[in-house]
Write an enzyme that holds these catalytic residues in place. Sequence first.
Site, PDB file in Angstrom:
ATOM      1  N   GLY A  84      -2.157   5.363 -38.977  1.00  0.00           N
ATOM      2  CA  GLY A  84      -2.927   6.390 -38.305  1.00  0.00           C
ATOM      3  C   GLY A  84      -2.941   6.196 -36.801  1.00  0.00           C
ATOM      4  O   GLY A  84      -1.974   5.707 -36.206  1.00  0.00           O
ATOM      5  N   HIS A  85      -4.060   6.576 -36.191  1.00  0.00           N
ATOM      6  CA  HIS A  85      -4.186   6.585 -34.730  1.00  0.00           C
ATOM      7  C   HIS A  85      -4.147   5.168 -34.155  1.00  0.00           C
ATOM      8  O   HIS A  85      -3.405   4.890 -33.214  1.00  0.00           O
ATOM      9  CB  HIS A  85      -5.494   7.282 -34.367  1.00  0.00           C
ATOM     10  N   PHE A  86      -4.950   4.276 -34.705  1.00  0.00           N
ATOM     11  CA  PHE A  86      -4.992   2.888 -34.241  1.00  0.00           C
ATOM     12  C   PHE A  86      -4.011   2.054 -35.063  1.00  0.00           C
ATOM     13  O   PHE A  86      -4.400   1.192 -35.855  1.00  0.00           O
ATOM     14  CB  PHE A  86      -6.422   2.337 -34.324  1.00  0.00           C
ATOM     15  N   ASP A 129      -1.072  10.136 -37.580  1.00  0.00           N
ATOM     16  CA  ASP A 129      -2.145  10.372 -36.608  1.00  0.00           C
ATOM     17  C   ASP A 129      -2.451  11.869 -36.506  1.00  0.00           C
ATOM     18  O   ASP A 129      -1.562  12.673 -36.238  1.00  0.00           O
ATOM     19  CB  ASP A 129      -1.701   9.830 -35.248  1.00  0.00           C
TER      20      ASP A 129
END
Length: 292
Positions: A265-267, A239
């Site tokens: 990653g972020h999600f 992320d």
Amino acid sequence: MKNQTQHHFIKINGVNIFYREAGPKDAPVLVLLHGYPSSSHMYRNLINDLSDKYHLIAPDYPGYGRSEQPPIAEFAYTFENYSVIVQGLLDQLNIKKYSLYLMDYGAPVGWRIASNHPERIDTLIVQNGCAYDEGLEAFWDPIKAYWKDRNNKEAETTLRGFHDANGLKWQYTHGVPDQSVISPDNWEIDLRHLERPENDQIQLDMFYDYRTNVDLYPKWQEYFRTYNPEMLIVYGKNDYIFPVAGAEAYKKDIKNLEYHLYDAGHFALESNGNEIAAAIRQFLDKKTGTQK
């Protein structure tokens, strides 16, 4: 047997709030707090995965997802007010004890609730959400510039770019080894609420208000040290928005910590949802006494 997700609207402080709900009403409760610029839609699969033995509740904040978007002149778009709305929802549903899943914006919303009502917290699950300065790296430079000067047009243009069509896709796909597993429906659904009149300004207002969260970091860290909550970290290690240094920082104050990093990653739920759901199930089974 998994329970079918129900979709509800409820008035909280005069605002029509949408929330998803599933699972036995007498089961331990897990409240799922979404991040920017998403909605409870980000939890659709996790809700299904855990609904056989947990009571899941996932609201949309005002101005996000399917919740009402009151005019800016009539509603304070702040993290403090979002925490009041979420607490109001839990009170209206007569939910007295619960675990919190905190992701991105859901972290400062949830930390306010947890630190104000530590006696109500069963456990805390953190996925790419921050409570330490170490978690605010390069991505945050234009946001910090905006905190210093709201008339900084260069910073404002950068911030708007985070939630245009390309910026949304980047948030979901950056740091994901196999981007084909990320459904394009995610950013298309987010874009729908972001294109509502005034919503762009709401997002800028929320970026500006984020500085109030940083001011509260010491208070939340003190909450961690004082109450030693049971915490599970399930973090996408690639992320760029909330980098892994922010996850590592929890180790300074949290003694009751279970820690998992994923090649995501972020999600992270979009690419590693099955693994994360399994870790959550194991953690909650152990910590809430539902293990059979």
